[in-house]
Design a protein around this motif. Sequence first.
Motif, PDB file in Angstrom:
ATOM      1  N   ASN B  16       1.417 -56.530 -66.109  1.00 36.66           N
ATOM      2  CA  ASN B  16       1.561 -55.407 -65.021  1.00 36.66           C
ATOM      3  C   ASN B  16       1.233 -54.215 -65.189  1.00 36.66           C
ATOM      4  N   ASP B  17       0.725 -53.802 -66.436  1.00 37.82           N
ATOM      5  CA  ASP B  17       0.180 -52.713 -66.863  1.00 37.82           C
ATOM      6  C   ASP B  17      -1.343 -53.011 -66.992  1.00 37.82           C
ATOM      7  N   ASP B  18      -1.852 -54.004 -66.464  1.00 37.81           N
ATOM      8  CA  ASP B  18      -3.372 -54.208 -66.531  1.00 37.81           C
ATOM      9  C   ASP B  18      -3.798 -54.460 -67.672  1.00 37.81           C
ATOM     10  N   PHE B  19      -3.297 -54.972 -68.867  1.00 37.86           N
ATOM     11  CA  PHE B  19      -3.854 -55.519 -69.876  1.00 37.86           C
ATOM     12  C   PHE B  19      -4.309 -56.825 -69.845  1.00 37.86           C
ATOM     13  N   GLN B  20      -5.537 -57.242 -70.078  1.00 41.29           N
ATOM     14  CA  GLN B  20      -6.067 -58.418 -69.716  1.00 41.29           C
ATOM     15  C   GLN B  20      -6.332 -59.360 -71.135  1.00 41.29           C
ATOM     16  N   PHE B  21      -5.887 -60.372 -71.186  1.00 47.79           N
ATOM     17  CA  PHE B  21      -6.040 -61.263 -72.222  1.00 47.79           C
ATOM     18  C   PHE B  21      -7.046 -62.476 -71.916  1.00 47.79           C
ATOM     19  N   VAL B  22      -7.897 -62.524 -72.598  1.00 40.55           N
ATOM     20  CA  VAL B  22      -8.761 -63.765 -72.300  1.00 40.55           C
ATOM     21  C   VAL B  22      -8.528 -64.931 -73.173  1.00 40.55           C
ATOM     22  N   VAL B  23      -7.976 -65.983 -72.728  1.00 41.34           N
ATOM     23  CA  VAL B  23      -7.442 -67.073 -73.590  1.00 41.34           C
ATOM     24  C   VAL B  23      -8.232 -68.286 -73.323  1.00 41.34           C
ATOM     25  N   PRO B  24      -8.469 -69.411 -74.226  1.00 38.11           N
ATOM     26  CA  PRO B  24      -9.186 -70.588 -74.018  1.00 38.11           C
ATOM     27  C   PRO B  24      -7.895 -71.254 -73.141  1.00 38.11           C
ATOM     28  N   LYS B  25      -8.134 -72.180 -71.920  1.00 33.58           N
ATOM     29  CA  LYS B  25      -7.382 -72.829 -71.329  1.00 33.58           C
ATOM     30  C   LYS B  25      -6.534 -73.621 -72.196  1.00 33.58           C
ATOM     31  N   ARG B  26      -7.167 -74.507 -72.743  1.00 35.31           N
ATOM     32  CA  ARG B  26      -6.357 -75.330 -73.767  1.00 35.31           C
ATOM     33  C   ARG B  26      -5.372 -74.786 -74.499  1.00 35.31           C
ATOM     34  N   THR B  27      -5.589 -73.444 -74.869  1.00 37.35           N
ATOM     35  CA  THR B  27      -4.415 -72.747 -75.845  1.00 37.35           C
ATOM     36  C   THR B  27      -3.393 -72.296 -74.788  1.00 37.35           C
ATOM     37  N   ALA B  28      -3.936 -71.826 -73.697  1.00 36.16           N
ATOM     38  CA  ALA B  28      -2.786 -71.154 -72.657  1.00 36.16           C
ATOM     39  C   ALA B  28      -1.903 -72.388 -72.041  1.00 36.16           C
ATOM     40  N   PHE B  29      -2.342 -73.479 -72.002  1.00 36.36           N
ATOM     41  CA  PHE B  29      -1.847 -74.637 -71.509  1.00 36.36           C
ATOM     42  C   PHE B  29      -0.417 -75.162 -72.177  1.00 36.36           C
ATOM     43  N   ALA B  30      -0.306 -74.356 -73.382  1.00 34.77           N
ATOM     44  CA  ALA B  30       1.002 -74.731 -73.873  1.00 34.77           C
ATOM     45  C   ALA B  30       2.316 -74.479 -73.132  1.00 34.77           C
ATOM     46  N   SER B  31       2.110 -73.590 -71.866  1.00 35.74           N
ATOM     47  CA  SER B  31       2.759 -73.305 -71.092  1.00 35.74           C
ATOM     48  C   SER B  31       2.787 -74.056 -69.928  1.00 35.74           C
ATOM     49  N   LYS B  32       3.889 -74.831 -69.761  1.00 35.49           N
ATOM     50  CA  LYS B  32       3.685 -75.862 -68.427  1.00 35.49           C
ATOM     51  C   LYS B  32       3.692 -75.123 -67.262  1.00 35.49           C
ATOM     52  N   THR B  33       4.280 -73.896 -67.185  1.00 35.72           N
ATOM     53  CA  THR B  33       4.253 -73.116 -65.909  1.00 35.72           C
ATOM     54  C   THR B  33       2.643 -72.811 -65.757  1.00 35.72           C
ATOM     55  N   ILE B  34       1.966 -72.584 -66.835  1.00 42.44           N
ATOM     56  CA  ILE B  34       0.518 -71.960 -66.468  1.00 42.44           C
ATOM     57  C   ILE B  34      -0.329 -73.376 -66.240  1.00 42.44           C
ATOM     58  N   ARG B  35      -0.139 -74.286 -66.855  1.00 45.63           N
ATOM     59  CA  ARG B  35      -0.590 -75.545 -66.660  1.00 45.63           C
ATOM     60  C   ARG B  35      -0.447 -75.967 -65.360  1.00 45.63           C
ATOM     61  N   ASN B  36       0.560 -75.862 -64.796  1.00 45.68           N
ATOM     62  CA  ASN B  36       0.788 -76.229 -63.307  1.00 45.68           C
ATOM     63  C   ASN B  36       0.244 -75.434 -62.174  1.00 45.68           C
ATOM     64  N   MET B  37      -0.210 -74.062 -62.923  1.00 46.80           N
ATOM     65  CA  MET B  37      -0.829 -73.203 -61.912  1.00 46.80           C
ATOM     66  C   MET B  37      -2.252 -73.887 -61.693  1.00 46.80           C
ATOM     67  N   PHE B  38      -2.731 -74.718 -62.799  1.00 45.34           N
ATOM     68  CA  PHE B  38      -4.303 -74.967 -62.839  1.00 45.34           C
ATOM     69  C   PHE B  38      -4.283 -76.460 -62.317  1.00 45.34           C
ATOM     70  N   ASN B  39      -3.476 -76.941 -61.868  1.00 41.19           N
ATOM     71  CA  ASN B  39      -3.428 -78.354 -61.103  1.00 41.19           C
ATOM     72  C   ASN B  39      -4.193 -78.102 -60.011  1.00 41.19           C
ATOM     73  N   LYS B  40      -5.338 -78.812 -59.773  1.00 45.39           N
ATOM     74  CA  LYS B  40      -6.261 -78.617 -58.865  1.00 45.39           C
ATOM     75  C   LYS B  40      -5.594 -79.188 -57.551  1.00 45.39           C
ATOM     76  N   ASN B  41      -4.738 -80.210 -57.489  1.00 46.23           N
ATOM     77  CA  ASN B  41      -4.187 -80.770 -56.435  1.00 46.23           C
ATOM     78  C   ASN B  41      -3.436 -79.738 -55.511  1.00 46.23           C
ATOM     79  N   THR B  42      -2.799 -79.074 -56.318  1.00 48.32           N
ATOM     80  CA  THR B  42      -1.832 -77.914 -55.601  1.00 48.32           C
ATOM     81  C   THR B  42      -2.554 -76.649 -55.172  1.00 48.32           C
TER      82      THR B  42
END
Lengths: 678, 104
Positions: B16-42
């Motif tokens: 929220n204070d505009d720090f950006q973190f570039v993370v490999p998707k595979r790594t970030a998908f440890a979080s189910k919430t983030i993983r669900n965001m990237f479900n193409k069907n939704t």
Amino acid sequence: MEERRADVLYGRKEPEDERYPAMEKGINARDIQNRARQERRQAQLALEQQASADMERLSGENNNGEGDDVDGENEIEEPAESSAAGARRSTRSRRAATTTKQHDEGEDEPMDDAPDSDYEEEEFEARDEKAIKASSARAAESGRKRRRSTTTITVNLSTLGVESDDDLEVAPTASSSKKKLAKSQLKKAKKAEAKKVKKARRDAGDEVSDDDDSDYGNDAGLPAVLLPGQIAFCAECNCRFTVTPYSRPGPDDEGLLCNACGKKNAPVEAAARKKKQVTRTNKKSAARALLDGDSGGVKSLQELCIELVAKHIDDVEMLGNIGTYNMDKICQIISKNRSLNDHTMKLFLEPGNRTINLYDCYKIESDNLRLIAAVIPTLRRVQLKFCGRMRDDCLDYYGAQLKELEALELYGAFNVTEECYVRFFQTIGKRLKEFGVSDTSRFQLAAMEALVDNCPDLEVLRLRTLTNIDDQCIRLLTGLPNLRVLEISEPARDLTDQPIIDILNTCGSALKELNLDGCTQLTDAVLEAIHESCGRLETLSLQEVDLLTNKGLSLLFIDWSINCGLHELNVTRCINLESSGLIRIVDHSGHSLERLSINSCKLLGKETWDFISQFELKELEELDLSMVRTVTDEVVEKFLKISPQLRVVRAWGCHKLTEAVQLREGVHLVGREADILS
Amino acid sequence: MAAIVDDQGVLTLVSNDDFQFVVPKRTAFASKTIRNMFNKNTGYIEAKENRVRFDDMNGVLLEKVCEYFCYKEKYNGSRGAVPEFKIPPEMALELMTTADFLEV
């Protein structure tokens, strides 16, 4: 002969040096060289000694006179002159014999025979003194005995090395000669040498062999008695050092290493030791994790945070809106750590909550327990464990304040009186759906009557380890037709069959859970009643009801068509259970069983396991096989094969279970000896 | 409908204070919430932009979360001893609710 050689070596004659050893110019390079030479020479001597010893053994002859010869020589010379000169002379006279023999080898290594004033002096000085002590004894003895007396000399020398006033002089002798032995064994090709020596010996005659023998005795005895504080020479780098209790033995256990050389090997050993320790702690922590049902690997961030919060619970001012799951988890952890107290307990009082579970209230005052009802009047479920400080006024207050209370479980509230329970039941009336009480002697007949009279809608009743519950109390429970869960575990008094059967007859058809753990007087008649009435039963626990027979248990499950399968069965220590009984159980409930405990059913044998592998336990998740001694790797593998959902197998005291058992991924085997004992 | 998730490439997490973190998707998908965001069907907009903005996380917190992603990727499934993941105690409560939200 010797003199000449020395001249050649040093390039000058040193008569003063011999006569006045004190005038020698300190310890210098020459000194050290000499020492090295001395060592080499002694090494050869040692070889010769060995060879001569062999010869003696072979021939077993002409030893008798020799001991006397040496003694005589020493005796004559010693009193006549002051020690240094006398010793030197004796040295030379002995040498005369030695050198003639060594002449053969002289061409190969001329240095070997180089005289070394300091060391020889000291050495022979010491030896002379010893010789005197031992001489009388030795003189009398013959061939073999003489050898023993030589040993005495050695010991004497060692003691002298410690005791004598000029021990600095004596000590090097001891250590150097000790080292000579080491060198001798290390360096030369022994057999070739030995042959030469034999030849030489033949030339030189008896005297030589005698001298050598006494040398041998000295050398052989010394390494064993090298004491801390003495000066020794490193077996590796030859440098001079003081022996300490921590001096390490040299390679092949010969001699000692100096500090520097000893340290060289130290890192390797330390690393090995560390590694060993690490693997042991790893194994230990792995066993502990297994016990806790910890799957290992990386914990979730949520878990990590919960643990951290629980650790710093005293510093937390407010938990805030963290959700009931997190809050309950934190409460469990700090209860386990016994840090739930008057202060931390307030963190869990979230107004508006419906439920409160405090798992360890032993530090919480009664007034603070009252606070629960004051802060959260909307509570429906209250569970307090170990609330030994709770007093009557607190429970009265709950009854009056908590208008929506439906479920109350008070474990360990032994201060609350029976009258208070009666008042509480009267106040709360029909609202009460679930009630649990444990570990008190004050919950008696009157309280039970009040409970049954005022709370007819009670569905869950748990009576654990109550001291004053008897048949009469239990019979009252027939007035509770809506019971779904009934637990009467470990009563202090013996309960008989009949009241239980009465209850089962009235409300058995609705029962989903029945727990009669520790009611040791119950017999097969109860099982019959269960068979007749409990159609909806899902959980049955009969731990330690050891009068139950195999036949009774079998009959319970034969044609039990009104029941469509138990989900949980605990027959821990129903020691009469046999193969046939277990097979009936599996036959009836195998398709639905999720948890099965046959802990300590020791009559179960090989045929059970063979038979059971024909069934399928497709829902089974937890299995307790502890203390069933016939359980082997094969048995566990069979269970894994027939039950795809199996997660936890408890196998305490199954001594035939080994590390070799093939486990599926995700299956925890708890209590295996191989994991615990290591 | 099966979840179709492409775990190749990287994504950007924004605080929220505009720090950006570039993370490999595979790594970030440890979080189910983030993983669900990237479900193409939704069809969430995050999946198209490869960019997720968390309005209730500041930079410090999000950095810690990213650190945990990497920690988890590195040590998950490893047999040896797993080093402790360091969390400053003052951050624990906040991080706990965040972890709850992200399902990590």
